[in-house]
Design a protein around this motif. Sequence first.
Motif, short mmCIF file in Angstrom:
data_model
loop_
_atom_site.label_atom_id
_atom_site.label_comp_id
_atom_site.label_asym_id
_atom_site.label_seq_id
_atom_site.Cartn_x
_atom_site.Cartn_y
_atom_site.Cartn_z
N ILE A 97 22.19 18.05 -14.38
CA ILE A 97 22.21 17.66 -12.97
C ILE A 97 22.86 18.86 -12.18
CG2 ILE A 97 22.08 15.36 -13.24
CD1 ILE A 97 25.07 15.17 -12.65
N PHE A 100 20.59 21.26 -10.38
CA PHE A 100 19.91 20.45 -9.38
C PHE A 100 20.81 20.26 -8.28
CE2 PHE A 100 20.01 16.22 -7.32
CZ PHE A 100 18.86 16.32 -6.70
N ALA A 122 12.80 18.08 -9.01
CA ALA A 122 13.91 17.25 -9.09
C ALA A 122 13.57 15.65 -9.24
CB ALA A 122 14.48 17.27 -7.60
N MET A 126 15.45 13.39 -12.34
CA MET A 126 16.24 12.20 -12.11
C MET A 126 15.39 11.10 -12.73
SD MET A 126 18.56 13.51 -10.58
CE MET A 126 19.42 11.88 -10.23
N LEU A 129 16.37 11.42 -16.53
CA LEU A 129 17.71 11.04 -16.75
C LEU A 129 17.81 9.47 -16.77
CD1 LEU A 129 20.03 13.33 -14.51
CD2 LEU A 129 19.80 13.37 -16.96
N LEU A 130 17.15 8.77 -15.72
CA LEU A 130 17.04 7.23 -16.01
C LEU A 130 16.55 6.95 -17.30
CD1 LEU A 130 16.09 6.48 -12.26
CD2 LEU A 130 18.27 6.06 -13.25
N VAL A 280 13.58 15.53 -18.40
CA VAL A 280 14.77 16.30 -17.76
C VAL A 280 14.38 17.77 -17.83
CG1 VAL A 280 17.09 16.76 -18.02
CG2 VAL A 280 16.30 14.39 -18.17
#
Length: 295
Positions: A97, A100, A122, A126, A129-130, A280
């Motif tokens: 991140i 980012f 982006a 994200m 990552l989730l 990611v």
Amino acid sequence: MLAFTTAVLWGVLPVFLKLSLMAMDSATITTYRFYSAALVVLAVLLWRKQFPRISALDGRGWFVCVVAAAMLVVNYVATVEGLVYLNPESVQVLMQIAPFLLMIGGVFIYREVFTRKQLVGAITLMAGLLLFFYQRIPMILSSSAESPVGLVFVIIAAVCWAAYALCQKPLLSALHARQLTFLIYILGGSMLLPFAELGDLHGMNALQLWALLFCCANTLVAYGAFTHAMGIWEASKVSAVIALAPLFAILSTEWAINIWPDIFTSSELDWVAYIGAGMVIVGSMLAALGRSQRT
């Protein structure tokens, strides 16, 4: 090859930091890393007669330089503290991140253009990552070896790295990259010196000592390769290659578990987590390559 070298070194670094943590705290490790790198950069500056002049920066410039050094100090220390509570691959994936946040900061502070490819990157990052932490967070909460406190430390580290990078931009108009690196290492090491226990070096065994030496060399070689890569290749392509660092973090952690099973524990990642980690990496690449459209 230079960008790839940086990705590999940044990817395997958390394993060696975790080994060093067995005998040293985060402030001491970072102090040794800063000062060792500063000494080598100083030797190069003196050899090339490029030692920075105090007058190169005005009052505002020195203030920004000190802030940049402070941000890098917090980044280094918080990253190492994150490794106290998390496995290396989780730290490296979540650290993605940072670029980012740098991209967002560039848009709002320096009015850089936010392209459609960056937006897709982006969103992919994200979402990845989730997916990765959808499985990892319940395991971290139930684990005796990991703690969600580590997530907080890594997020702080990522925010501070982005702030450090944003502070660098105006300083590079007055200083050569090597001169700025030297000043930041000296300032950062001096900030940490009152909190460092340098005598801990004598209590390290051979493995821990070699791990610390690798961490110190990593600071110099990885950033040196990164700087040279930026000088001869497009920044977007360099950033895209460096986005591979989480892959090497996962591989190096598996390697470390096989060699030191009493020190490293398996994260037991399932296919969803691996897909998330892959997203990611792809998202970071897309966000980086998106900058090439408007440069």
